[in-house]
Design an enzyme around this catalytic site. Structure first.
Site, PDB file in Angstrom:
ATOM      1  N   CYS A   1       0.941  -1.328  -0.161  1.00 57.13           N
ATOM      2  CA  CYS A   1      -0.025  -0.007   0.195  1.00 57.13           C
ATOM      3  C   CYS A   1       0.863   1.340  -0.077  1.00 57.13           C
ATOM      4  O   CYS A   1       1.838   1.410   0.736  1.00 57.13           O
ATOM      5  CB  CYS A   1      -0.906   0.066   1.261  1.00 57.13           C
TER       6      CYS A   1
ATOM      7  N   CYS B   1      -0.519   5.869   7.132  1.00 58.73           N
ATOM      8  CA  CYS B   1      -1.854   5.491   7.761  1.00 58.73           C
ATOM      9  C   CYS B   1      -1.555   4.459   8.806  1.00 58.73           C
ATOM     10  O   CYS B   1      -0.666   3.793   9.190  1.00 58.73           O
ATOM     11  CB  CYS B   1      -2.410   4.958   6.428  1.00 58.73           C
TER      12      CYS B   1
ATOM     13  N   CYS C   1      -2.172  -0.140   9.468  1.00 61.15           N
ATOM     14  CA  CYS C   1      -1.494  -1.601   9.057  1.00 61.15           C
ATOM     15  C   CYS C   1      -0.188  -1.347   9.946  1.00 61.15           C
ATOM     16  O   CYS C   1       0.350  -0.085  10.203  1.00 61.15           O
ATOM     17  CB  CYS C   1      -1.193  -1.647   7.822  1.00 61.15           C
TER      18      CYS C   1
ATOM     19  N   CYS D   1      -7.823   0.695   0.110  1.00 62.89           N
ATOM     20  CA  CYS D   1      -7.181   0.080   1.260  1.00 62.89           C
ATOM     21  C   CYS D   1      -7.364  -1.356   0.683  1.00 62.89           C
ATOM     22  O   CYS D   1      -8.276  -1.914   0.691  1.00 62.89           O
ATOM     23  CB  CYS D   1      -7.994   0.360   2.531  1.00 62.89           C
TER      24      CYS D   1
ATOM     25  N   GLN E   1     -17.731 -10.946  12.702  1.00 68.25           N
ATOM     26  CA  GLN E   1     -16.212 -11.104  12.633  1.00 68.25           C
ATOM     27  C   GLN E   1     -15.871 -10.426  11.581  1.00 68.25           C
ATOM     28  O   GLN E   1     -16.482 -10.661  10.276  1.00 68.25           O
ATOM     29  CB  GLN E   1     -15.910 -12.418  12.521  1.00 68.25           C
TER      30      GLN E   1
ATOM     31  N   ASP F   1     -16.515 -15.168  24.269  1.00 65.13           N
ATOM     32  CA  ASP F   1     -15.724 -14.406  23.340  1.00 65.13           C
ATOM     33  C   ASP F   1     -16.079 -12.925  23.621  1.00 65.13           C
ATOM     34  O   ASP F   1     -16.697 -12.134  22.861  1.00 65.13           O
ATOM     35  CB  ASP F   1     -16.404 -14.666  22.043  1.00 65.13           C
TER      36      ASP F   1
ATOM     37  N   CYS G   1      -9.323 -11.930  21.498  1.00 64.18           N
ATOM     38  CA  CYS G   1      -8.758 -10.877  20.610  1.00 64.18           C
ATOM     39  C   CYS G   1      -7.841  -9.968  21.020  1.00 64.18           C
ATOM     40  O   CYS G   1      -7.109  -9.029  20.648  1.00 64.18           O
ATOM     41  CB  CYS G   1      -9.754  -9.898  20.025  1.00 64.18           C
TER      42      CYS G   1
HETATM   43  C1  LIG Z   1     -16.019 -10.180  20.141  1.00 67.05           C
HETATM   44  S1  LIG Z   1     -17.764  -9.969  19.856  1.00 67.05           S
HETATM   45  C2  LIG Z   1     -17.958 -11.661  20.007  1.00 67.05           C
HETATM   46  C3  LIG Z   1     -19.279 -12.162  18.978  1.00 67.05           C
HETATM   47  C4  LIG Z   1     -19.719 -13.509  18.623  1.00 67.05           C
HETATM   48  N1  LIG Z   1     -19.095 -14.464  19.486  1.00 67.05           N
HETATM   49  C5  LIG Z   1     -18.711 -13.760  17.100  1.00 67.05           C
HETATM   50  O1  LIG Z   1     -18.173 -14.653  17.176  1.00 67.05           O
HETATM   51  O2  LIG Z   1     -19.394 -13.118  16.178  1.00 67.05           O
HETATM   52  C6  LIG Z   1     -18.060  -9.545  21.566  1.00 67.05           C
HETATM   53  C7  LIG Z   1     -19.629  -9.425  21.566  1.00 67.05           C
HETATM   54  O3  LIG Z   1     -19.938  -9.087  22.889  1.00 67.05           O
HETATM   55  C8  LIG Z   1     -21.098  -8.283  23.034  1.00 67.05           C
HETATM   56  N2  LIG Z   1     -20.802  -7.667  24.473  1.00 67.05           N
HETATM   57  C9  LIG Z   1     -19.658  -6.498  24.813  1.00 67.05           C
HETATM   58  N3  LIG Z   1     -20.043  -6.444  26.257  1.00 67.05           N
HETATM   59  C10 LIG Z   1     -20.778  -7.525  26.777  1.00 67.05           C
HETATM   60  C11 LIG Z   1     -21.107  -7.745  27.955  1.00 67.05           C
HETATM   61  N4  LIG Z   1     -20.766  -7.136  28.974  1.00 67.05           N
HETATM   62  N5  LIG Z   1     -22.289  -8.723  28.129  1.00 67.05           N
HETATM   63  C12 LIG Z   1     -22.422  -9.516  27.108  1.00 67.05           C
HETATM   64  N6  LIG Z   1     -22.256  -8.992  25.753  1.00 67.05           N
HETATM   65  C13 LIG Z   1     -21.491  -8.237  25.532  1.00 67.05           C
HETATM   66  C14 LIG Z   1     -20.692  -7.297  21.947  1.00 67.05           C
HETATM   67  O4  LIG Z   1     -22.003  -6.676  21.646  1.00 67.05           O
HETATM   68  C15 LIG Z   1     -20.353  -8.232  20.873  1.00 67.05           C
HETATM   69  O5  LIG Z   1     -21.478  -8.834  20.130  1.00 67.05           O
END
Ligand SMILES: C[S@@+](CC[C@H](N)C(=O)[O-])C[C@H]1O[C@@H](n2cnc3c(N)ncnc32)[C@H](O)[C@@H]1O
Length: 432
Positions: A72, A78, A81, A155, A264, A360, A388
């Site tokens: 890029c 920027c 990245c 991008c 995602q 997650d 993450c």
């Molecule tokens: C990293 S994403 C994961 C979503 C899902 N597991 C996926 O793979 O698509 C985190 C999710 O947690 C929700 N979230 C954030 N804080 C939260 C909380 N305190 N309690 C429940 N959900 C929450 C967000 O809205 C989001 O949808």
């Protein structure tokens, strides 16, 4: 005149979380941006602390073997990245090392079992969404550690249909009565595009026809919304024109995703994430799986196919509404969803007593109370922790260990090529 910092030769050992390279001067760690492992550089110190220094590159004396030409034009200016100058396989290895070191140092696991590393099938054009910044007519991304908007016209991380949307957004700016602060663009696997126009503070209302925006942006725009950032910094929906959701097709699953739901970002890796989490559910005849932070049911629904019953917990109303719809369109009748924060759902969790848990969470990870409650569930066998952020993951793994839940294995999945960000899937097992 600005004083120059101390200059010295430095060999870069490795890349670290945050994107910088690490070298050592008389044993003291020096962090330098935009370098590659093996580089020999002349560095100039920019920050001096007792335990470490920061420096910038003055000159590259020897180029490390993993150096490649960034694709890029804007790389380096920027802030989007970090590692375009590093060969992709070396980016992935750097991420594996980062996860391993976090698990060792913070997670207190001597020899973490990382049994799989999953590179992105393509390190380019993988992103299905972007938050594009606007300032003084410039449209692009923030420069690193700054609120200066770097004007870009394409991008290479974005999906092909939206990678060159920037000049078209500039055209759109001419038709808007007030300049927004951001455009959020999302293109699903069906190439259906949703646009959010986000304002900060006061602005003039407008209602341009959807067809006009589609004409200007030259994408399959199915809906656009007008948003204003609230006090907490989140965009709140004021108006929406056209359809406010799209669909994602991932292998045999179909997901409705609303404009305000999470999905995602790496379209090539969602299937791998689902597959690896679902495989854990297949290892045993689980009676009840609980999926916390479940979004639109991306993991709950595939896992629901292999367990007797499942439930998902999610705080975002839009995502829960999608999840309820998604369980029906995927033909699953054994799943329930709860719209609440995980912290508030702990009572339900105790009553339901799942034997398999998936979490997650956002970058901040879990808190001690959640860890303690999950670890103390009487029937719990396994916890799949999708993360993450390797440092909060490692912190939480150390906390789980205190309550008799140990990490069995982990997988590193590269969801974010060209950046230092990394996704980990850790499988934890209750031992006592
Ligand atoms: C990293 S994403 C994961 C979503 C899902 N597991 C996926 O793979 O698509 C985190 C999710 O947690 C929700 N979230 C954030 N804080 C939260 C909380 N305190 N309690 C429940 N959900 C929450 C967000 O809205 C989001 O949808």
């Amino acid at each position: 005149m600005k004083q120059r910092g101390k200059q010295f030769k430095l060999r870069i050992e490795k890349l670290v979380y945050g994107g910088k390279g690490l070298g050592r001067l008389n044993g003291k760690a020096v962090f330098v941006p935009q370098v590659a492992p093996g580089d020999l550089i002349v560095a100039e110190e920019t920050v001096q602390k007792s335990g470490y220094s920061e420096a910038k590159v003055v000159k590259i004396l020897e180029r490390g073997r993993s150096r490649v030409k960034p694709r890029c034009l804007y790389f380096g200016k920027c802030g989007g990245c970090d590692w375009q100058h590093v060969r992709y396989s070396d980016q992935v290895e750097a991420k594996r090392l980062i996860v391993e070191e976090n698990l060792q140092k913070i997670g207190k696991i001597k020899k973490p079992n990382i049994d799989e590393v999953i590179p992105s099938p393509s390190p380019w054009n993988y992103r299905n969404r972007a938050q594009i910044k606007v300032k003084a007519g410039r449209v692009g991304f923030f420069a690193k550690n700054s609120h200066f908007v770097v004007d870009v016209d394409r991008c290479p991380l974005l999906k092909e249909d939206i990678e060159d949307i920037f000049p078209k957004l500039k055209e759109l700016l001419k038709e808007l009565p007030t300049q927004p602060a951001e455009f959020h663009v999302y293109s699903s696997s069906k190439d259906e595009v949703l646009l959010k126009i986000v304002y900060q503070g006061r602005f003039k209302r407008f209602d341009l026809p959807l067809e006009r925006l589609r004409e200007i942006l030259k994408v399959n725009l199915v809906g656009y919304g007008i948003y204003r950032t609230n006090r907490e910094g989140y965009p709140e929906r004021l108006d929406f024109f056209g359809r406010d959701f799209t669909y994602e097709i991932v292998d045999k699953f179909k997901f409705r995703v609303s404009a305000d739901s999470f999905f995602q970002v790496n379209r090539f890796q969602v299937g791998n994430l689902i597959d690896r989490v679902a495989r854990v559910a297949m290892e045993h005849q689980y009676m009840l799986a609980g999926d916390f932070y479940c979004g639109v049911g991306t993991l709950t629904i595939p896992v629901g196919r292999y367990v007797h019953r499942a439930f998902g917990v999610e705080s975002n109303f839009w995502a829960v509404s999608d999840a309820l719809y998604n369980k029906d369109i995927n033909g699953l009748r054994n799943i329930q969803f709860f719209c609440r924060e995980t912290e508030e759902a702990l009572k339900i969790v105790k009553d339901y007593s799942p034997d398999l848990v998936i979490v997650d969470p956002p970058r901040s990870g879990l808190n001690e109370r959640i860890v303690r409650t999950l670890a103390a569930l009487p029937r719990i066998k396994k916890i799949v922790y999708v993360s993450c952020n390797p440092s909060t993951l490692a912190r939480d793994i150390a906390a789980f260990h205190q309550f008799g839940v140990n990490m069995e294995r982990a997988k590193v999945l590269d969801m974010f090529p060209q950046t230092y960000h990394v996704e980990t899937i850790a499988v934890l097992r209750k031992v006592r």
